[in-house]
Design an enzyme around this catalytic site. Structure first.
Site, PDB file in Angstrom:
ATOM      1  N   PRO A   2     -25.063  52.397 -12.963  1.00 24.60           N
ATOM      2  CA  PRO A   2     -25.456  53.422 -13.942  1.00 24.60           C
ATOM      3  C   PRO A   2     -25.028  53.017 -15.346  1.00 24.60           C
ATOM      4  O   PRO A   2     -23.919  52.523 -15.554  1.00 24.60           O
ATOM      5  CB  PRO A   2     -24.691  54.656 -13.460  1.00 24.60           C
ATOM      6  CG  PRO A   2     -24.472  54.427 -12.010  1.00 24.60           C
ATOM      7  CD  PRO A   2     -24.272  52.947 -11.870  1.00 24.60           C
ATOM      8  N   GLU A   3     -25.916  53.226 -16.311  1.00 22.43           N
ATOM      9  CA  GLU A   3     -25.614  52.890 -17.697  1.00 22.43           C
ATOM     10  C   GLU A   3     -25.412  54.180 -18.489  1.00 22.43           C
ATOM     11  O   GLU A   3     -25.337  55.261 -17.906  1.00 22.43           O
ATOM     12  CB  GLU A   3     -26.738  52.017 -18.252  1.00 22.43           C
ATOM     13  CG  GLU A   3     -26.897  50.714 -17.463  1.00 22.43           C
ATOM     14  CD  GLU A   3     -27.990  49.806 -17.987  1.00 22.43           C
ATOM     15  OE1 GLU A   3     -28.274  49.829 -19.191  1.00 22.43           O
ATOM     16  OE2 GLU A   3     -28.570  49.068 -17.163  1.00 22.43           O
ATOM     17  N   ARG A 261     -27.005  37.750 -14.237  1.00 26.55           N
ATOM     18  CA  ARG A 261     -27.741  39.018 -14.235  1.00 26.55           C
ATOM     19  C   ARG A 261     -29.238  38.767 -14.349  1.00 26.55           C
ATOM     20  O   ARG A 261     -29.693  37.988 -15.191  1.00 26.55           O
ATOM     21  CB  ARG A 261     -27.299  39.913 -15.407  1.00 26.55           C
ATOM     22  CG  ARG A 261     -25.799  40.132 -15.508  1.00 26.55           C
ATOM     23  CD  ARG A 261     -25.221  40.824 -14.282  1.00 26.55           C
ATOM     24  NE  ARG A 261     -25.773  42.141 -14.059  1.00 26.55           N
ATOM     25  CZ  ARG A 261     -25.300  43.243 -14.648  1.00 26.55           C
ATOM     26  NH1 ARG A 261     -24.288  43.171 -15.484  1.00 26.55           N
ATOM     27  NH2 ARG A 261     -25.836  44.418 -14.397  1.00 26.55           N
TER      28      ARG A 261
END
Length: 459
Positions: A2-3, A261
């Site tokens: 979650p950002e 990433r």
């Protein structure tokens, strides 16, 4: 993970439940996730009442009476749930706050990476972990971001993930911001201009605000509330769009890995100035890669043909000498006899790998020199073993030539080579991985006109 928008959504949901709830008891199921000694954690909080929560970067901040603060980071899959105290713990529950009114707040974490820590209101912002956070996009000036980026050695994508530089952006919104600003994620952070820094901040604010309004992005297992999902994933233009047409130019979006990433970008809209467009074509032997190369060469592509490079290497005396040391006499008339070499390595997987470990780095070095020093605007890499090699991540587009074994067999027969040995050598070709990596899959069994038409639609 979650950002900022997802964490802000969680905070808003929590603020509809926890304020004015008084802690009667605390059940700690997994002590490793609590960074404060358990006895101190429980004794300091039992009897305290929750006040409205806040957020700092990706951290949830629970404020309580008597100046107590709980810092919580959800990490990969942490979630908070409202419940009743009498309900038995779930197998993934980490901690349960039991309230005096019979309700409870549960922190549940399947991956068990989330962390919780007790702090004091007087110093929680000036002690780790929050003291290490940089400013959020709304509080950061273009000059501050620009000056911070000048100190970074890696690519801009990696720099924007650094929470000490800019707090709140993560992998999803990094991709979105860079797509919106048309900045290539591989561009060195130290080369980002002051104007680009301003664009990054403008788009960061806009995209994060839109995501907060939409309740965040529901990616994988993130659920801010049971029965409620975010909607921002429906608006994403880069993240999750690998190999799909770009929303602006229709060119296939490309996914690579930067700093471990996954990173998705448009090779055309986000082309880095001064760097060539690199297209790789791959497929098993006899699949028709050369036909693709010939056609794209007419469109201005400089071709690096791995087979030709290997042929040139085999002409060098020092290479032949080294191969003879490795595999015995593989020469005829003081020159490398490719049939002899093929006969040696085709029947022994270990010798095949030994040959690849020797020759492939030389090929990659040759191609890398062309990319860096060749001053070409467009480069085509005709490399059968592209997938899994260092060159794969350098490509802006991968084309896979999907050809049936029957057609490949006939083509090899026409070349007059030992078909069975060539087929044996190519048995391990990673077809599934190549298809997954490819932004364009060309059928090698059909007429060339179909291939030309597909290539024309992109180039």
């Amino acid at each position: 993970m979650p950002e900022l928008p997802e964490v802000e959504t969680v905070v808003r949901i929590l603020n509809g439940f926890v304020p004015n709830k008084t802690i009667k008891d605390i059940t700690v199921i997994r002590e490793k996730n609590i960074l404060t000694p358990i006895d101190e954690f429980k004794s300091s909080l039992i009897g305290k009442t929750f006040l409205p929560c806040s957020r700092k970067g990706k951290f949830i901040v629970f404020h309580l009476t008597d100046e107590k603060v709980i810092i919580s980071h959800l990490r990969m899959e942490g979630k908070y749930f409202e419940s009743r105290s009498e309900i038995k713990p779930d197998k993934h529950d980490i901690i349960i706050y039991h309230f005096t009114d019979g309700t409870s707040l549960r922190y549940n974490d399947v991956r068990k990476f989330g962390v919780i820590e007790l702090k004091n209101e007087s110093d929680y912002l000036v002690t780790p972990p929050l003291s290490k956070l940089g400013k959020e996009p709304w509080g950061l000036t273009p000059k501050e971001l620009f000056e911070g980026l000048q100190k970074k050695n890696g690519p801009i994508k990696e720099a924007l993930l650094d929470q000490s530089l800019i707090a709140g952006l993560g992998n999803i919104y990094d991709d979105e911001v860079l797509f919106a600003t048309k900045i290539n994620p591989k561009k060195p952070a130290s080369e980002i201009t002051l104007l680009e820094s301003e664009k990054i901040l403008i788009e960061s604010r806009r995209i994060l605000e839109e995501a907060i309004e939409a309740g965040g992005s529901t990616i994988r297992s993130y659920h801010p509330k049971e029965g409620m999902d975010g909607r921002m994933q429906n608006e994403l233009l880069a993240y999750g769009h690998a190999n799909k047409p770009c929303a602006r130019c229709d060119f296939p979006m490309r996914k690579i890995f930067i700093g471990g990433r996954g990173t998705t970008y448009c090779p055309i809209c986000q082309k880095e100035e001064g760097h060539p467009l690199i297209v790789g074509v791959t497929g098993p032997i006899g699949s028709g890669k050369s036909a693709v190369a010939r056609y794209l060469s007419k469109k201005g592509f400089f071709t690096c043909d791995a087979d030709k490079i290997v042929h040139e290497l085999y002409e060098k005396k020092e290479i032949v000498k080294e191969l003879s040391k490795m595999f015995g006499d593989v020469t005829s008339n003081n020159k490398l006899d490719k049939k002899k070499l093929l006969g040696v390595v085709s029947s022994d997987p270990n010798k095949k790998k030994k040959l690849e470990d020797f020759i492939h780095p030389l090929v990659f070095s040759y191609i890398n020199d062309v990319i860096v020093n060749g001053h070409h605007e467009k480069i085509l890499l005709d490399v059968p073993l592209l997938i899994g090699s260092p060159l794969e991540e350098m490509c802006d587009l991968i084309i896979y030539r999907d050809t049936s074994d029957e057609v490949r067999y006939e083509r090899l027969k026409e070349r007059g080579v030992d078909v069975n040995k060539f087929i044996e050598l190519n048995k391990s070709f990673p077809k599934a991985k190549a298809k997954k990596a490819a932004g364009l899959i060309l059928n090698g069994d059909g007429p060339l006109e179909d291939m030309y038409s597909k290539l024309d639609s992109i180039f």
